[in-house]
Structure formats: structure tokens, C-alpha cells
Design an enzyme around this catalytic site. Structure first.
Site, short mmCIF file in Angstrom:
data_model
loop_
_atom_site.label_atom_id
_atom_site.label_comp_id
_atom_site.label_asym_id
_atom_site.label_seq_id
_atom_site.Cartn_x
_atom_site.Cartn_y
_atom_site.Cartn_z
N ALA A 213 0.84 -1.19 0.00
CA ALA A 213 0.00 0.00 0.00
C ALA A 213 0.88 1.25 0.00
O ALA A 213 2.04 1.21 0.42
CB ALA A 213 -0.92 0.00 1.22
N ASP A 214 0.29 2.34 -0.46
CA ASP A 214 0.95 3.63 -0.40
C ASP A 214 -0.12 4.70 -0.29
O ASP A 214 -1.18 4.60 -0.92
CB ASP A 214 1.80 3.87 -1.66
CG ASP A 214 2.72 5.06 -1.47
OD1 ASP A 214 3.83 4.85 -0.93
OD2 ASP A 214 2.34 6.18 -1.83
#
Length: 192
Positions: free
Chosen positions: A75-76
Site C-alpha cells: 500500500a501507499d
């Protein structure tokens, strides 16, 4: 929770917030991480940067998959104001300037995610709108000095003082702003 019994989730993230959110949701996981340089093409539309980086992280962590039953989660998160991305601040002055820009404004938080196995990959995003009260310069400096938000997109965390005392409304989910749209992750894992 009610994940397929043969699925083993691998969180490829050092983020304590993402681990916390999965734990709170009762989603079992193991942590394995790989280093990746978070660079995206400058022409990437701002809403596509976070999912692009999540996919980039998954590709860099692909070697961590040890069996066909394992699924990587990467994720980011990015903060967007006026079509400009605010990532992690470089230093104290950058953090103060970033929060100063966000003060009194509505901004967008996008958390992109990638689920990847040896045979399949899906990329998706959670998007939230955050309405922030005005924050006095002395409050901003005190926040930065106390919380050291250098590992947080937009130089603040929703679960710390700014989130508790200076956010007047959100549209979207709190976990998306914190760093992982758990509702979407869970839904995608059920159908992976």
C-alpha cells in the site's frame, strides 16, 4: 476473519499503522518486507500515484512469495491539495510548511493497494476527503516537534493530535486516511 482458509496474507510493509489496522480487523497476516525506491513518472495523474506506487512495491516484493497460497499486500498513501501531492516531509521545515498549506483546507487522501499472488494481481484505491480546521503556526510547530511526522504523507496522522483536534469532517473511511482501506482490502481478499 472469514478469509478463504487456504489464503495466507503477507503484508509487505513496515508501517505499524497498517499492521495495527489489520490486527484490529482480525485479518491474520505475516510481515515480509523488501526495499523499493518510491518514484513515479511525473506525468502520472495525482489520483493514480498511490496505486502506481503500491503496484511498484508489490513487484519489488514478488520474490517474498513462498507458495501459491500466499498473497502479498502492499500500500501507499498520498495527500493531495490543489492537484499537488504531499508525500512524506523531508525535514522539520517541510513538515511545518506542508501542514501550513493543509490548514483550513479540504484535501484528498488516496491509499492505493495491490494484492499480488504468483498468478494474479489487483490494484485498487480508497479515497477520502479531509476537512481541516485552521491550525495556528504555534500549534503546527508544537505538533511537528512532539509527533515527528516525518514518515507520514501530508506530515500528519489522523490518529494523532491533528486528527483528533483539528479535523472537522471526513468523507470516506478513517482507515483509508490512516493508511489502509481495510473495507476494500477485506472485500478483495474474499474474492481473490
Amino acid at each position: 476473519m472469514m478469509l478463504p482458509p487456504d489464503l495466507k496474507l503477507i503484508l509487505a510493509s513496515k508501517s505499524p499503522r497498517r499492521s495495527y489496522l489489520l490486527e484490529q480487523a482480525g485479518i491474520p497476516f505475516t510481515i515480509r518486507t523488501a526495499e523499493v525506491e518510491e518514484i513515479y513518472p511525473p506525468e502520472t495523474p495525482v489520483l493514480e500515484v498511490a496505486p502506481y506506487l503500491a503496484r511498484l512495491k508489490a513487484e519489488a516484493a514478488d520474490h517474498l512469495l513462498e507458495s501459491d497460497r500466499e498473497v502479498l499486500l502492499t500500500a501507499d498513501s498520498v495527500v493531495i491539495l490543489d492537484n499537488e501531492i504531499f508525500g512524506k516531509p523531508r525535514d522539520r521545515q517541510d513538515a511545518i510548511a506542508t501542514i501550513g498549506r493543509l490548514s483550513g483546507q479540504r484535501h484528498t487522501v488516496v491509499t492505493g493497494c495491490c494484492l499480488r499472488s504468483r498468478h494474479k494481481q489487483i490494484v485498487f484505491s480508497g479515497i477520502a476527503q479531509v476537512y481541516m480546521h485552521d491550525i495556528a503556526p504555534t500549534e503546527i510547530e508544537a505538533y511537528v516537534d512532539r509527533y515527528q511526522p516525518y514518515d507520514k504523507a501530508g506530515a500528519y496522522a489522523i490518529q494523532e493530535w491533528i486528527g483528533l483536534a483539528k479535523i472537522r469532517r471526513i468523507e470516506g473511511t478513517y482507515p483509508t486516511i490512516m493508511g489502509l482501506p481495510v473495507d476494500l482490502v477485506y472485500e478483495r481478499l474474499l474474492n481473490f
